[in-house]
Design a protein around this motif. Structure first.
Motif, mmCIF file in Angstrom:
data_model
loop_
_atom_site.group_PDB
_atom_site.id
_atom_site.type_symbol
_atom_site.label_atom_id
_atom_site.label_comp_id
_atom_site.label_asym_id
_atom_site.label_seq_id
_atom_site.Cartn_x
_atom_site.Cartn_y
_atom_site.Cartn_z
ATOM 1 N N LYS A 262 0.857 -1.185 0.000
ATOM 2 C CA LYS A 262 0.000 0.000 0.000
ATOM 3 C C LYS A 262 0.893 1.233 0.000
ATOM 4 O O LYS A 262 1.088 1.879 1.029
ATOM 5 C CB LYS A 262 -0.915 -0.009 1.224
ATOM 6 N N PRO A 263 1.465 1.579 -1.163
ATOM 7 C CA PRO A 263 2.441 2.673 -1.229
ATOM 8 C C PRO A 263 1.825 4.024 -0.908
ATOM 9 O O PRO A 263 0.656 4.277 -1.206
ATOM 10 C CB PRO A 263 2.937 2.625 -2.673
ATOM 11 N N VAL A 264 2.622 4.887 -0.296
ATOM 12 C CA VAL A 264 2.171 6.229 0.059
ATOM 13 C C VAL A 264 3.192 7.257 -0.415
ATOM 14 O O VAL A 264 4.361 6.951 -0.629
ATOM 15 C CB VAL A 264 1.956 6.365 1.584
ATOM 16 N N ALA A 265 2.705 8.494 -0.584
ATOM 17 C CA ALA A 265 3.566 9.612 -0.972
ATOM 18 C C ALA A 265 3.913 10.419 0.270
ATOM 19 O O ALA A 265 3.073 10.630 1.145
ATOM 20 C CB ALA A 265 2.866 10.492 -2.000
ATOM 21 N N GLU A 266 5.140 10.916 0.302
ATOM 22 C CA GLU A 266 5.647 11.645 1.457
ATOM 23 C C GLU A 266 6.143 13.023 1.007
ATOM 24 O O GLU A 266 6.843 13.138 -0.003
ATOM 25 C CB GLU A 266 6.789 10.848 2.088
ATOM 26 N N PHE A 267 5.764 14.051 1.758
ATOM 27 C CA PHE A 267 6.245 15.416 1.493
ATOM 28 C C PHE A 267 7.436 15.698 2.395
ATOM 29 O O PHE A 267 7.361 15.513 3.618
ATOM 30 C CB PHE A 267 5.135 16.433 1.771
ATOM 31 N N THR A 268 8.523 16.154 1.773
ATOM 32 C CA THR A 268 9.753 16.440 2.518
ATOM 33 C C THR A 268 10.190 17.871 2.268
ATOM 34 O O THR A 268 10.202 18.339 1.121
ATOM 35 C CB THR A 268 10.887 15.483 2.091
ATOM 36 N N PHE A 269 10.526 18.582 3.342
ATOM 37 C CA PHE A 269 11.035 19.947 3.252
ATOM 38 C C PHE A 269 12.372 20.005 3.978
ATOM 39 O O PHE A 269 12.445 19.770 5.175
ATOM 40 C CB PHE A 269 10.051 20.935 3.881
ATOM 41 N N ASN A 270 13.426 20.287 3.222
ATOM 42 C CA ASN A 270 14.776 20.341 3.799
ATOM 43 C C ASN A 270 15.101 19.100 4.631
ATOM 44 O O ASN A 270 15.686 19.180 5.711
ATOM 45 C CB ASN A 270 14.932 21.588 4.667
ATOM 46 N N GLY A 271 14.666 17.936 4.128
ATOM 47 C CA GLY A 271 14.962 16.685 4.799
ATOM 48 C C GLY A 271 13.999 16.323 5.914
ATOM 49 O O GLY A 271 14.103 15.232 6.484
ATOM 50 N N ASN A 272 13.067 17.210 6.243
ATOM 51 C CA ASN A 272 12.099 16.944 7.301
ATOM 52 C C ASN A 272 10.742 16.574 6.696
ATOM 53 O O ASN A 272 10.392 17.022 5.611
ATOM 54 C CB ASN A 272 11.938 18.170 8.202
ATOM 55 N N VAL A 273 9.983 15.771 7.448
ATOM 56 C CA VAL A 273 8.662 15.309 7.002
ATOM 57 C C VAL A 273 7.614 15.897 7.938
ATOM 58 O O VAL A 273 7.376 15.370 9.027
ATOM 59 C CB VAL A 273 8.579 13.774 6.984
ATOM 60 N N PRO A 274 6.958 17.034 7.543
ATOM 61 C CA PRO A 274 6.022 17.700 8.443
ATOM 62 C C PRO A 274 4.614 17.108 8.446
ATOM 63 O O PRO A 274 3.804 17.458 9.305
ATOM 64 C CB PRO A 274 5.988 19.136 7.907
ATOM 65 N N PHE A 275 4.289 16.231 7.465
ATOM 66 C CA PHE A 275 2.938 15.709 7.344
ATOM 67 C C PHE A 275 2.924 14.191 7.360
ATOM 68 O O PHE A 275 3.908 13.537 7.012
ATOM 69 C CB PHE A 275 2.268 16.161 6.035
ATOM 70 N N THR A 276 1.766 13.647 7.690
ATOM 71 C CA THR A 276 1.534 12.221 7.539
ATOM 72 C C THR A 276 1.483 11.873 6.060
ATOM 73 O O THR A 276 0.819 12.573 5.279
ATOM 74 C CB THR A 276 0.199 11.817 8.203
#
Length: 306
Positions: A76-90
């Protein structure tokens, strides 16, 4: 150079390697992604946005990509948002990656761009005067914004009003208009030439689809405007149209309630909000029909008070 000047292969290559550099309002983003939906979203809905193949100062370096995870992640693949190496969202399902990109871009600005007083508000402009519409989700703000833009108003922003704390000018943050659920079909029927991106279903906000802003609005991404009026819209199904002046004190409190960084800015936030409101008008707008709402807004714009 515009996104539409690039070949699809060049856009895909930039997204997969160093990042696609793209200007949105006063900010430059570097976006990386290997996801086809993100490539399609940027190609179709940001076609007249400025881009640059040469290295330049980047305000926000972001990535939207498939999360590297365990066997469960492959099932069940998911997409991840990354900002400057950090993941602020689920992380979200892969088919919601365009919505995740848009929400992430908004978050970058609302959480970090404190040279502006930032309001959760739509902004449109006509005859050199800007209309700011602060409102909570479900108020009909985005639907009314799309309808006004379809009638020739310039889109500055659908989500974030960027008020310069030094001048009070409102700066463009021109990107696709986010429409949800029933509003999607309403605008498709109302604006027959509108171009939509892929619909993202089953998100936390229901079904979300993004409407491409007019090219003429996007190319004026560096042109700020003077706020002439605040309108606080409220959609009520079947309601008769109603427009009334709002007391400045009440309008001020609603502006503060819809600001992301008013208290962080302190005195500068107070002075900016006070200056802009003292040099503009404030109205409550209740509507159940888009044509009625546009007629009332046009009536204000033709008045001598603005």
């Amino acid at each position: 150079m515009k996104i539409c000047d690039l070949a699809g292969a060049d856009i895909r290559s930039a997204l997969k390697s160093t990042g696609l550099q793209i200007q949105i309002g006063p900010f430059w983003f570097s976006i990386r992604s290997k996801l086809p939906d993100v490539h399609e979203h940027l190609t179709n809905l940001y076609r007249y946005a400025n881009t640059d193949s040469q290295p330049r100062f980047i305000d926000f370096s972001i990535e939207v990509d498939r999360k590297k995870s365990s066997i469960r992640g492959w099932l069940k693949p998911v997409a991840e948002f990354t900002f400057n190496g950090n993941v602020p969202f689920t992380p979200l399902p892969l088919d919601q990656s365009p919505a995740l990109l848009e929400w992430g871009i908004n978050w970058c600005v609302s959480a970090h761009a404190h040279q502006f007083l930032i309001l959760h508000a739509a902004v449109v402009e006509k005859d050199g005067k800007a209309l700011v519409m602060p409102a909570l989700s479900g108020s009909g703000k985005s639907t009314l914004t799309a309808a006004l833009v379809s009638k020739g108003w310039r889109l500055l922003s659908d989500e974030l009003a960027l008020l310069c704390v030094d001048s009070g000018q409102v700066f463009p943050f021109t990107k696709p208009i986010s429409l949800k659920n029933a509003s999607i079909d309403v605008i498709k029927d109302y604006w027959l030439d509108a171009r939509f991106g892929k619909s993202c279903t089953d998100t936390v906000k229901g079904t979300v689809s993004h409407l491409c802003p007019p090219d003429a609005s996007v190319v004026r991404t560096n042109d700020s405007a003077t706020v002439a009026a605040f309108i606080f819209p409220k959609f009520r199904s079947g309601a008769a149209p109603s427009l009334s002046s709002r007391a400045k004190s009440s309008a001020y409190m609603t502006i503060v309630e819809n600001a992301f960084n008013y208290y962080l800015l302190g005195e500068r936030g107070f002075e900016c909000a006070s200056y802009v409101l003292n040099h503009s008008e404030a109205f409550d707008l209740s509507f159940g029909d888009l044509d009625d709402a546009i007629a009332l807004v046009s009536q204000i714009w033709g008045g001598e008070s603005l």
